[in-house]
Design an enzyme around this catalytic site. Structure first.
Site, PDB file in Angstrom:
ATOM      1  N   CYS A   8       0.836  -1.199   0.000  1.00 37.56           N
ATOM      2  CA  CYS A   8       0.000   0.000   0.000  1.00 37.56           C
ATOM      3  C   CYS A   8       0.874   1.253   0.000  1.00 37.56           C
ATOM      4  O   CYS A   8       1.617   1.482  -0.951  1.00 37.56           O
ATOM      5  CB  CYS A   8      -0.994  -0.030   1.153  1.00 37.56           C
ATOM      6  SG  CYS A   8      -2.341   1.168   0.964  1.00 37.56           S
TER       7      CYS A   8
ATOM      8  N   HIS B 116      -3.736  -4.540  -0.615  1.00 33.83           N
ATOM      9  CA  HIS B 116      -3.327  -5.247   0.604  1.00 33.83           C
ATOM     10  C   HIS B 116      -3.413  -6.752   0.363  1.00 33.83           C
ATOM     11  O   HIS B 116      -4.511  -7.326   0.439  1.00 33.83           O
ATOM     12  CB  HIS B 116      -4.237  -4.865   1.771  1.00 33.83           C
ATOM     13  CG  HIS B 116      -4.004  -3.499   2.304  1.00 33.83           C
ATOM     14  ND1 HIS B 116      -3.070  -3.236   3.289  1.00 33.83           N
ATOM     15  CD2 HIS B 116      -4.561  -2.311   1.981  1.00 33.83           C
ATOM     16  CE1 HIS B 116      -3.078  -1.945   3.562  1.00 33.83           C
ATOM     17  NE2 HIS B 116      -3.964  -1.365   2.776  1.00 33.83           N
TER      18      HIS B 116
ATOM     19  N   GLU C 204      -2.547  -9.079   2.343  1.00 35.51           N
ATOM     20  CA  GLU C 204      -2.944  -9.732   3.592  1.00 35.51           C
ATOM     21  C   GLU C 204      -4.452  -9.634   3.852  1.00 35.51           C
ATOM     22  O   GLU C 204      -4.971 -10.308   4.738  1.00 35.51           O
ATOM     23  CB  GLU C 204      -2.158  -9.141   4.770  1.00 35.51           C
ATOM     24  CG  GLU C 204      -2.616  -7.792   5.269  1.00 35.51           C
ATOM     25  CD  GLU C 204      -2.180  -6.594   4.433  1.00 35.51           C
ATOM     26  OE1 GLU C 204      -2.430  -5.454   4.868  1.00 35.51           O
ATOM     27  OE2 GLU C 204      -1.597  -6.792   3.343  1.00 35.51           O
TER      28      GLU C 204
END
Length: 199
Positions: A79, A181, A183
């Protein structure tokens, strides 16, 4: 072992949680010496570009990161961490970045679409080790109002569109970055983290 850089502006818990889920050990580091000893580095980021660079410089983490990359340590920016890899940003003024990739960061020219861009958005894959097994058209979770524009096409492993086309994934040698992102992007995001672990 992956070292997640903690400079007071990162989304550390979700990154560490995803790595644990993949069976990869991780530690957080807030000192230049720890970064210098790392096998692999992740640079997360939440907030404004200028403030984050100020925090990195205040702790000499910018020099530590650049030094580690020059020695061949793999680095993944996530990011804002992706944006910090570039030469400069025009978020609330003009600010110098880490300069590991040529290019700049500008406010998204969204063409009337709402900002910030908070959405699952598909990417157009061009290649690279980080995106092994990922195909164009797959969706990832984005949250941002500014975006990177790589100056050299070879550094753009994938692009995305939100009013304009921007760099969604960057890759050059041992420097990697995702605007989205991984994750928080389900199984496909975990696949990208797994690819980084395997670098």
């Amino acid at each position: 072992m992956i070292t997640v850089i903690d400079y007071g502006a990162g989304n550390l818990a979700s990154v560490a949680g995803a790595l644990t889920f993949l069976g990869e050990k991780s530690v957080t580091a807030c000192g230049a010496d720890e970064i210098a000893r790392a096998d692999k580095l992740i640079l997360p980021g939440v907030g404004a570009f200028g403030e984050c660079m100020k925090k990195l410089r205040a702790a000499s983490l910018d020099e530590a990161i650049i030094g580690a990359v020059k020695r061949g340590t793999p680095l993944l920016g996530i990011c804002l961490g992706l944006q910090l890899l570039f030469e400069r940003s025009y978020e609330f003024g003009e600010h110098e970045g880490l300069g590991l990739l040529p290019g700049e960061v500008r406010k998204i020219n969204a063409g009337g679409l709402p900002l910030p861009h908070i959405a699952w958005t598909s990417i157009d894959v061009r290649g690279g080790r980080l995106l092994r097994g990922i195909e164009s058209g797959e969706f990832f979770y984005f949250v941002h109002s500014y975006c990177a524009h790589a100056a050299e096409e070879r550094d753009e492993a994938a692009t995305a569109d939100y009013g304009e086309t921007f760099t969604a994934v960057a890759e050059r040698d041992n420097v990697f970055g995702t605007q989205f992102h991984p994750e928080k992007s389900g199984s496909r995001g975990l696949a990208i983290l797994k690819n980084f672990i395997a670098v």
